[in-house]
Design a protein around this motif. Structure first.
Motif, short mmCIF file in Angstrom:
data_model
loop_
_atom_site.label_atom_id
_atom_site.label_comp_id
_atom_site.label_asym_id
_atom_site.label_seq_id
_atom_site.Cartn_x
_atom_site.Cartn_y
_atom_site.Cartn_z
N GLU A 30 1.51 43.60 65.19
CA GLU A 30 1.51 44.79 64.33
C GLU A 30 2.92 45.33 64.19
OE1 GLU A 30 -1.57 47.81 64.95
OE2 GLU A 30 -2.42 46.52 66.50
N LEU A 31 3.22 45.89 63.02
CA LEU A 31 4.52 46.51 62.76
C LEU A 31 4.57 47.88 63.41
CD1 LEU A 31 7.27 46.54 61.23
CD2 LEU A 31 6.03 47.62 59.32
N LEU A 32 5.64 48.15 64.15
CA LEU A 32 5.89 49.48 64.69
C LEU A 32 6.77 50.23 63.68
CD1 LEU A 32 6.72 48.48 68.39
CD2 LEU A 32 4.50 49.16 67.43
N HIS A 33 6.26 51.34 63.18
CA HIS A 33 6.98 52.07 62.13
C HIS A 33 8.12 52.91 62.71
CE1 HIS A 33 3.93 50.78 59.33
NE2 HIS A 33 2.98 51.28 60.11
N GLN A 34 7.90 53.45 63.91
CA GLN A 34 8.92 54.31 64.51
C GLN A 34 8.93 54.10 66.02
OE1 GLN A 34 8.84 57.59 66.35
NE2 GLN A 34 11.08 57.63 66.25
N ILE A 35 10.13 54.07 66.60
CA ILE A 35 10.29 53.92 68.04
C ILE A 35 11.38 54.89 68.49
CG2 ILE A 35 10.68 52.29 69.94
CD1 ILE A 35 10.36 50.01 67.97
N SER A 36 11.16 55.56 69.59
CA SER A 36 12.20 56.43 70.13
C SER A 36 13.29 55.59 70.78
CB SER A 36 11.61 57.40 71.15
OG SER A 36 11.23 56.69 72.33
N TYR A 37 14.48 56.18 70.93
CA TYR A 37 15.56 55.46 71.61
C TYR A 37 15.11 55.02 73.00
CZ TYR A 37 18.86 57.33 68.11
OH TYR A 37 19.53 57.64 66.96
N ARG A 38 14.47 55.94 73.72
CA ARG A 38 14.07 55.62 75.08
C ARG A 38 13.11 54.44 75.13
NH1 ARG A 38 12.60 59.29 80.16
NH2 ARG A 38 11.48 57.73 81.36
N GLU A 39 12.11 54.45 74.25
CA GLU A 39 11.15 53.36 74.24
C GLU A 39 11.81 52.04 73.82
OE1 GLU A 39 7.78 51.35 74.92
OE2 GLU A 39 8.08 53.48 75.37
N ALA A 40 12.71 52.12 72.85
CA ALA A 40 13.41 50.90 72.42
C ALA A 40 14.28 50.33 73.53
CB ALA A 40 14.25 51.20 71.18
N ILE A 41 14.91 51.21 74.30
CA ILE A 41 15.71 50.75 75.44
C ILE A 41 14.82 50.08 76.48
CG2 ILE A 41 17.08 51.56 77.42
CD1 ILE A 41 18.31 53.65 75.47
N GLU A 42 13.64 50.66 76.72
CA GLU A 42 12.69 50.05 77.65
C GLU A 42 12.28 48.66 77.16
OE1 GLU A 42 11.57 50.94 80.53
OE2 GLU A 42 11.83 53.11 80.72
N LEU A 43 11.93 48.56 75.88
CA LEU A 43 11.51 47.27 75.32
C LEU A 43 12.64 46.24 75.40
CD1 LEU A 43 9.55 48.50 72.17
CD2 LEU A 43 8.57 47.48 74.22
N ALA A 44 13.86 46.68 75.09
CA ALA A 44 15.01 45.78 75.16
C ALA A 44 15.27 45.34 76.58
CB ALA A 44 16.24 46.46 74.57
N PHE A 45 15.15 46.26 77.52
CA PHE A 45 15.37 45.93 78.93
C PHE A 45 14.41 44.84 79.39
CE2 PHE A 45 14.07 46.54 83.37
CZ PHE A 45 15.28 46.35 84.01
N TYR A 46 13.16 44.94 78.94
CA TYR A 46 12.17 43.96 79.37
C TYR A 46 12.26 42.65 78.59
CZ TYR A 46 9.89 47.50 82.23
OH TYR A 46 9.62 48.45 83.18
N GLY A 47 13.13 42.61 77.56
CA GLY A 47 13.37 41.33 76.90
C GLY A 47 12.91 41.23 75.47
N ALA A 48 12.54 42.33 74.82
CA ALA A 48 12.18 42.25 73.40
C ALA A 48 13.37 41.71 72.62
CB ALA A 48 11.78 43.63 72.87
N SER A 49 13.14 40.66 71.82
CA SER A 49 14.26 39.92 71.24
C SER A 49 14.81 40.54 69.97
CB SER A 49 13.81 38.48 70.94
OG SER A 49 12.72 38.47 70.03
N VAL A 50 14.12 41.51 69.39
CA VAL A 50 14.58 42.05 68.12
C VAL A 50 15.84 42.89 68.28
CG1 VAL A 50 13.95 43.61 66.22
CG2 VAL A 50 12.28 41.98 67.09
N ILE A 51 15.98 43.60 69.39
CA ILE A 51 17.12 44.49 69.59
C ILE A 51 17.84 44.12 70.87
CG2 ILE A 51 17.85 46.89 69.81
CD1 ILE A 51 15.20 47.67 68.45
N HIS A 52 19.15 43.95 70.80
CA HIS A 52 19.94 43.58 71.97
C HIS A 52 19.98 44.74 72.96
CE1 HIS A 52 23.55 42.54 74.33
NE2 HIS A 52 23.25 41.31 74.02
N PRO A 53 19.83 44.45 74.25
CA PRO A 53 19.75 45.54 75.24
C PRO A 53 20.92 46.51 75.22
CG PRO A 53 19.10 43.47 76.25
CD PRO A 53 19.59 43.13 74.86
#
Length: 416
Positions: A237-260
């Motif tokens: 599913e497409l995420l329409h909006q993500i907070s900075y904090r949540e995006a940092i968490e996702l990046a930390f765990y390895g989400a490939s769309v955004i560099h940590p």
């Protein structure tokens, strides 16, 4: 000013380059700085060159020729004559690459890696800049190594923010269309450094921070940030909006769309980050900004492959306490292991690591002198943010679970 980042998939061939022009015509290109990656899988091809330089000199020329032929194919499709000045620029870059390999005396793999692999971005931006000028998009080509200054920790360099801020503030014309390279910097001796794989997103954030940009847009071959990688999970599913904090968490765990590393400088100045599709540039995509955690509120799945799980226990069944843990982390740091998960009890300690610098054998030898060691290679780490039991069950079916760890919002499973 706006910062646009285009990855390798967006410029993998001549049609991709033409599409970037269409994106710029749709989204606008005034007061814009483009950060561009190497074309297609060029970074992988450059890594083969480095490997052959150290291990198989007989194959070195052929591995360079693969890169030359690939880019000549794109040049031939974009430009009507091989007399265009871009060919001479391209040949000069190839001559610089082969010249470095001929005169280099350094035996350090990471140093050679950075000097060689960087030509992927130098070539791609040279081709794009020339083609843009050809079709009427006047632009300025910038050598990012003159702007982003770093230490000499090759392959994973740290930014000298004060010097970088000064050089970007003084050297970038904010009223022009600028094109520069992602992933690269240079040290105090002007040797090329790199910011880590996928570091082009970070480059975009560095320029945005130093230029007080209005926004950063990462153009991808997906509609935006998805709650799961479509290569491994069905019906993301497409995420329409993500907070900075949540995006940092996702990046930390390895989400490939955004560099940590990308998000911290943007968060400090509250610069919004858009992730949009270069296939459908009119679509809204995803915005990372101040606000709600994620919209919609659904579980987010992340998978990291080809990791190593190491389980340690004391040789005499004594407790593993602060001194032991400190020693373990020093060995991990000395081996340049990226730690993805840790778990410990009174007499055991488990750690899941990324052996990106191929130091596993050295690390295990050191650990075995002090602990009882069991290790599992080629494991996968699944992380679910905002999990529910249905999400966990969907991952557990048919898998050998080696380790499980839960917090309030996150569950992680190491599986073989």
């Amino acid at each position: 000013m706006r910062i646009f980042k285009f990855g390798g998939a967006s410029v993998k061939d001549a049609d991709g380059v033409r599409n970037v022009v269409n994106v710029l015509k749709t989204a606008g290109h005034e007061n814009t700085l483009l950060v561009v990656s190497a074309m297609g899988k060029t970074t992988n091809a450059m890594e083969v060159v480095v490997k052959n330089y150290f291990e198989n000199k007989n194959a070195l020329a052929e591995s360079i020729e693969v890169i030359v032929d690939y880019h000549n194919g794109i040049l031939g499709d974009l430009f009507s004559t091989d007399q265009h000045p871009v060919y001479a620029q391209f040949n000069t870059l190839i001559e610089e690459l082969t010249g470095f390999l001929a005169w280099n005396k350094s035996p350090k793999y990471s140093f050679v890696y950075d000097q060689v692999v960087s030509y992927g971005e130098l070539i791609s931006t040279t081709i794009l800049s020339a083609y843009f000028n050809e079709v009427g998009l006047k632009n300025k080509w910038l050598d990012v190594r003159n702007f982003i200054k770093t230490d000499d920790k090759y392959r994973d360099a740290h930014v000298d923010w004060d010097t970088t801020q000064q050089k970007i503030s003084e050297g970038v014309d904010r009223k022009s269309l600028n094109i520069t390279q992602g992933f690269l910097g240079s040290d105090e001796n002007n040797f090329t450094t790199t910011l880590g794989r996928e570091g082009s997103d970070y480059t975009a954030a560095i320029f945005a921070y130093c230029l007080n940009a209005d926004s950063v847009t990462i153009w991808k071959d997906v509609p935006g940030v998805l709650n799961a990688d479509p290569r491994y999970f069905e019906n993301p599913e497409l995420l329409h909006q993500i907070s900075y904090r949540e995006a940092i968490e996702l990046a930390f765990y390895g989400a490939s769309v955004i560099h940590p590393k990308t998000l911290q400088p943007l968060q400090r100045k509250e610069i919004p980050l858009f992730v949009k599709s270069f296939i459908n540039p009119d679509a809204d995509g995803t915005v990372v900004s101040k606000g709600k955690g994620i919209v919609p509120d659904v579980p987010c799945f992340i998978m990291k492959k080809e990791l190593v799980l190491i389980k340690l226990s004391s040789l005499d069944f004594s407790f593993i306490v602060e001194d032991n843990i400190s020693e373990i982390f020093k060995l991990l740091a000395d081996s340049r292991m990226k730690v993805d998960l840790i778990q410990n009890s009174a007499i055991s300690f488990s750690v899941c690591v990324d052996n990106k610098f191929n130091q596993l054998d050295t690390l295990l030898k050191s650990l075995k002198s002090k602990f009882k060691v069991t290790h599992y290679e080629d494991v996968s780490l699944y992380t679910i943010r905002h999990f529910n039991e249905k999400a966990i069950t969907s991952l557990q079916n048919g898998k050998d679970i080696l380790l499980e760890q839960r917090t309030k919002e996150t569950v992680q499973l190491v599986v073989k």
